[in-house]
Design a protein around this motif. Structure first.
Motif, PDB file in Angstrom:
ATOM      1  N   GLU A 129      25.850  61.937 -66.548  1.00 26.24           N
ATOM      2  CA  GLU A 129      26.817  61.885 -67.640  1.00 26.24           C
ATOM      3  C   GLU A 129      26.816  60.468 -68.233  1.00 26.24           C
ATOM      4  O   GLU A 129      27.032  59.497 -67.508  1.00 26.24           O
ATOM      5  CB  GLU A 129      28.214  62.221 -67.098  1.00 26.24           C
ATOM      6  CG  GLU A 129      29.259  62.295 -68.172  1.00 26.24           C
ATOM      7  CD  GLU A 129      30.684  62.447 -67.622  1.00 26.24           C
ATOM      8  OE1 GLU A 129      31.502  63.053 -68.312  1.00 26.24           O
ATOM      9  OE2 GLU A 129      30.961  61.943 -66.509  1.00 26.24           O
ATOM     10  N   ILE A 131      28.593  58.292 -71.155  1.00 28.22           N
ATOM     11  CA  ILE A 131      29.693  58.367 -72.117  1.00 28.22           C
ATOM     12  C   ILE A 131      29.685  57.137 -73.021  1.00 28.22           C
ATOM     13  O   ILE A 131      29.671  56.002 -72.547  1.00 28.22           O
ATOM     14  CB  ILE A 131      31.054  58.350 -71.371  1.00 28.22           C
ATOM     15  CG1 ILE A 131      31.091  59.397 -70.276  1.00 28.22           C
ATOM     16  CG2 ILE A 131      32.217  58.499 -72.331  1.00 28.22           C
ATOM     17  CD1 ILE A 131      31.314  60.774 -70.773  1.00 28.22           C
ATOM     18  N   TYR A 138      32.255  57.109 -79.576  1.00 29.93           N
ATOM     19  CA  TYR A 138      32.813  58.236 -78.815  1.00 29.93           C
ATOM     20  C   TYR A 138      33.099  59.405 -79.758  1.00 29.93           C
ATOM     21  O   TYR A 138      32.802  60.560 -79.448  1.00 29.93           O
ATOM     22  CB  TYR A 138      34.083  57.760 -78.103  1.00 29.93           C
ATOM     23  CG  TYR A 138      34.770  58.822 -77.277  1.00 29.93           C
ATOM     24  CD1 TYR A 138      34.117  59.443 -76.217  1.00 29.93           C
ATOM     25  CD2 TYR A 138      36.081  59.207 -77.567  1.00 29.93           C
ATOM     26  CE1 TYR A 138      34.745  60.427 -75.466  1.00 29.93           C
ATOM     27  CE2 TYR A 138      36.721  60.180 -76.817  1.00 29.93           C
ATOM     28  CZ  TYR A 138      36.045  60.781 -75.767  1.00 29.93           C
ATOM     29  OH  TYR A 138      36.665  61.759 -75.028  1.00 29.93           O
ATOM     30  N   LYS A 192      36.987  57.457 -67.133  1.00 34.35           N
ATOM     31  CA  LYS A 192      35.525  57.329 -67.033  1.00 34.35           C
ATOM     32  C   LYS A 192      35.156  55.934 -66.517  1.00 34.35           C
ATOM     33  O   LYS A 192      34.273  55.787 -65.675  1.00 34.35           O
ATOM     34  CB  LYS A 192      34.854  57.579 -68.387  1.00 34.35           C
ATOM     35  CG  LYS A 192      35.113  58.954 -68.944  1.00 34.35           C
ATOM     36  CD  LYS A 192      34.421  60.033 -68.115  1.00 34.35           C
ATOM     37  CE  LYS A 192      34.759  61.414 -68.609  1.00 34.35           C
ATOM     38  NZ  LYS A 192      34.352  62.472 -67.670  1.00 34.35           N
TER      39      LYS A 192
END
Ligand code: SF4
Lengths: 459, 217
Positions: A129, A131, A138, A192
């Motif tokens: 993942e 991010i 984002y 995160k």
């Protein structure tokens, strides 16, 4: 998503028809232009531009030596330096680092080079993942899009569109208030940051003398992506080197002003290496991936100075073409005037033959460029290269015939008459269909200027 | 994995083979159009106005009282406050009295390689800095733990008055280039963004409030 610049003509038509795009873009770019001008009011822009240009010229003219000096210094600071000639090699190395640390989640701060490498989708294909943590990045990641501006990735989106996106993807209340939307992003991304094992960032500058990577930002996400992780990977281009620590006195004064109209951005991190003996946090490993991916092919060419670019985005904000078509029309991660240079120069002129024409050649871009790149001159000369590449036999024949005609008055007159007859009969319109779609073909007079002149002289 | 150093260096050498080395004529003069005075009051006034422009606040005092009052005003009994040890050394009594009404932890409580969730609970941080720059309202940090100041909502900074320099030229010099440790960090006001329709919003990922106290020891 890959490079789409070959489809520029279709892309820009699609973008220009979007009802809100031009409103969003002109509002944002005009504001950026205003803040930039104000921020330079109390400082000598010409002096800074000359100094920045001179330092970049020095760096690029001795790139080998400065890269070598940087590598020695960075390795002395316990960083691991890796040179990647291609995007594949760079991606493979980052994946290798992630796998060797059993990484599941990566927090990433804004970096154009990682966009260029398509790094995030690549890592996600391997089940990692990754991010994006810059708010604009984002937003575009959630939307499944690419950034449309170098420093303001979601410039094409309105608050209403973002609210709908957050509502769909995050289950947030449908509230278009920017502070609300920002708080939502903070809430999601904070988790995160706290769970990620690895951070990826770019670097605005690499200092050869000290081995430092300089990361400039406003939100604090790069600070977290480089601090709240066990492994930090810096991915940047080989041209990001500057020789001396003291050169930052120039670059720090131009970058924030040119990109966001600020005398200084909110955060500047000088990363020297992994956590040292007296420190309690910070990454245990710092890797620096230096990417070529077409950059070295500019050396020794008339376009060498394009490597001076510090990706401030000022040339995009002042460009009348960019303001109308937006970043996605360019089909490249590098949009605007600098994108119209970098894309064909790094990735091949065949892959972006129309981009050098996406300019009015007004020169606004050259005027604001803090490192003095003569952007519109390069665009013009690239046009010449592209035309040479695309040259067809028919085109060649037409231009040669035209030249011959222009050199002989008799032939010129004959062609003029022929053109008049064809034009009046409507045949020229049929032949020049493509050209006349957006332009008016002038009416063809019954008598040419020559014949009127001759008649007048006789009488 | 083998890297491409030699290939890249070869390509660079080839590209540059017909060029001679250019050496930039670096001009040390200041690019500022109005020169800045070196006395503390002028520097302080410039620093305050620059920091205020981006949403920060500044005080000057002979002790930490104004700063600690601000901490008390902006926090509540449930607040978690992280204090770097250097601050405790400046004012042991001031910090102990703060600890009577707030939950306070110190940097010495952190172990090397601590779990980052431990510091995510601190909404306010009182931190030392190594320099402040009047020209831009910038604070320069070099601390043993970076995360608390990056994660908190309110950042209170204690700056020795003598650490205030006039311009960026004084920072990007030999003295600062030889810093020890992994990083040198600059903050100019609260964390901010204008990514949504260019509307300025503070407190994106880092502190929403930044206060600096110049301490005349
Ligand atoms: S070309 Fe110049 S103005 Fe455009 S992004 Fe690069 S440095 Fe900025």
């Amino acid at each position: 998503m890959g490079l789409q610049s070959r489809n520029f003509k279709e892309l820009y038509k699609k973008q220009i028809r979007k009802p809100t795009l031009r409103t969003n873009l002109s509002k944002a770019t005009l504001q950026a232009v205003d803040s930039r001008s104000q921020s330079f009011e109390s400082i000598d822009f010409d002096f800074l531009q000359n100094q920045a240009k001179a330092i970049k010229e020095e760096t690029i003219s001795s790139l080998n030596e400065y890269l070598s000096q940087y590598q020695d210094a960075a390795e002395h600071n316990r960083c691991k330096v890796f040179f990647a000639q291609s995007a594949e090699k760079a991606r493979a190395y980052v994946l290798d680092v992630a796998r060797s640390h059993n990484v599941h989640t990566i927090v990433k701060s804004k970096s154009m080079v990682t966009e260029e490498l398509d790094l995030v989708p690549f890592l996600e294909n391997y089940g990692i993942e990754a991010i994006e943590t810059d708010l604009g990045e984002y937003i575009v990641q959630l939307a499944g899009e690419k950034p449309s501006h170098i420093t303001t990735p979601a410039i094409h989106k309105s608050r209403k569109e973002i609210a709908e996106l957050f509502h769909d993807k995050l289950g947030s209340a449908l509230n278009p208030d920017p502070p609300f939307l920002t708080a939502e992003a903070r809430r999601v991304l904070r988790n995160k940051f706290l769970s990620a094992e690895m951070g990826i960032s770019g670097a605005n500058f690499l200092i050869a003398e000290t081995g430092d990577a300089v990361i400039v930002e406003n939100e604090g996400n790069a600070r977290l992506s480089t601090s709240a992780v066990k492994v930090h990977v810096i991915v940047t281009g080989i041209e990001k080197i500057i020789p001396k620590f003291n050169d930052l006195r120039i670059f720090m004064r131009v970058l924030g002003r040119s990109s966001t109209g600020q005398k200084m951005t909110s955060y500047v991190s000088l990363i020297r290496g992994p956590r040292s003996a007296f420190e309690k946090d910070g990454p245990e490993e710092v890797h620096v991936v230096l990417v070529d991916n077409g950059r070295s092919s500019l050396l020794g060419t008339q376009h060498q100075e394009v490597l001076h670019c510090i990706r401030c985005g000022a040339c995009l904000n002042v460009c009348p073409v960019y303001r109308n078509i937006g970043g996605h029309a360019y089909g490249s991660v590098y949009p605007g005037p600098i994108g119209s240079l970098v894309t064909p120069l790094y990735f091949g002129k065949d892959n972006a033959p129309d981009l050098p024409f996406a300019s009015s050649l007004c020169g606004n871009c050259t005027e604001v460029c803090p490192v003095g790149i003569r952007i519109h001159h390069h665009l013009l000369s690239l046009r010449r290269d592209v035309v040479r590449l695309k040259k067809s036999r028919l085109q060649d024949f037409v231009f040669r015939s035209y030249r011959k005609a222009m050199l002989r008055p008799g032939r010129y007159e004959l062609i003029g008459r022929l053109g008049g007859v064809l034009g009046r009969a409507g045949l020229l319109k049929a032949v020049t269909k493509g050209w006349t779609r957006d332009r008016e073909l002038p009416d063809f007079p019954v008598k040419s200027f020559r014949s009127i002149y001759k008649t007048g002289k006789k009488s | 994995m083998e890297d491409d150093r030699e290939k890249i260096f070869g390509a660079i050498r080839k590209g540059l083979r017909e060029q001679s080395r250019i050496v930039a004529q670096r001009n040390p003069r200041s690019p500022l159009l109005s020169p800045m005075s070196a006395d503390f009051d002028s520097k302080f006034s410039r620093f305050s106005s620059e920091l205020a422009r981006v949403g920060g606040e500044t005080f000057v005092s002979n002790d930490l009282k104004p700063l600690l009052d601000s901490v008390l005003n902006r926090t509540h009994a449930e607040s978690n406050i992280f204090v770097y040890d250097e601050i405790k050394e400046i004012s042991p009594t001031g910090i102990s009295s703060l600890a009577e009404s707030r939950r306070v932890a110190y940097s010495s409580d952190l172990s090397v390689g601590y779990d980052k969730r431990e510091v995510a609970v601190f909404d306010s941080v009182i931190a030392p800095c190594v320099a402040c720059i009047a020209e831009t309202g910038t604070i320069v940090f070099h601390t043993e733990a970076r995360l608390p100041a990056a994660l908190c909502t309110r950042l209170f900074v204690v700056a020795p008055a003598k650490s205030l320099v006039a311009t960026l030229d004084e920072i990007f010099q030999e003295k600062f280039s030889s810093f020890q440790g992994s990083n040198l960090f600059f903050i100019t006001g609260p964390s901010r963004t204008a990514d949504i329709e260019k509307e300025l919003v503070t407190g994106v990922h880092g502190p929403k409030e930044v206060l600096v106290l110049f301490y005349r020891a």
